[in-house]
Design a protein around this motif. Sequence first.
Motif: not given
Lengths: 113, 110
Positions: B23-34, B45-49, B62-66, B89-92
């Motif tokens: 999951c890759s993302y380009e967002v302006t106001n990242f809070r979390s990735l789910l 729901f599985l994970f919030m990173l 398992s999951s990890i965020l970069d 995959c979703a980004v808040s």
Amino acid sequence: DVKVTQSSRYLVKRTGEKVFLECVQDMDHENMFWYRQDPGLGLRLIYFSYDVKMKEKGDIPEGYSVSREKKERFSLILESASTNQTSMYLCASSPGGTGGGYTFGSGTRLTVV
Amino acid sequence: EDKVVQSPLSLVVHEGDTVTLNCSYEVTNFRSLLWYKQEKKAPTFLFMLTSSGIEKKSGRLSSILDKKELFSILNITATQTGDSAVYLCAVSVGAQKLVFGQGTRLTINP
């Protein structure tokens, strides 16, 4: 067990009909959302609400309106249903002040003929 | 425009294999990735990173965020037929809004 309940699992409506999709949550959540889910497009946000009587447009609001008269209930209205609104509609809610914590309803599969 | 892209869109493996979903993302106001799992009904729901480099684990998942490279992976080891689902995959992004990717349809064959 906490829940988001959508009133219908399957609906078939005719083109031009006014359609109401109802969503009720029992978690006292501030935020409620309506998404539609289409193959290859994922979930797209139609409208959301962060308080009673408040609403915000999402990414694809055209052809839809919403109503939130009570905290627990968020209704999606298709003013004049069209075949391109055939889709899976998902309602979700979340508590205020956090970056996630969505709970989804089971979805309503709407077919417009 | 905020964007979340998942790959692959579809994956078929045999029971017991290990899979990695991207999951890759380009967002302006990242809070979390789910991450969510969706079978026939509501996404669950599985994970919030929120922090980079910290692995979250739940059983075989398992999951990890970069946050520097703007991506996350979801790993499933020793896959079972019950893992067959669409993984979302979703980004808040501020104001509680979630931006979703297209989803990855995972099929586990016995």
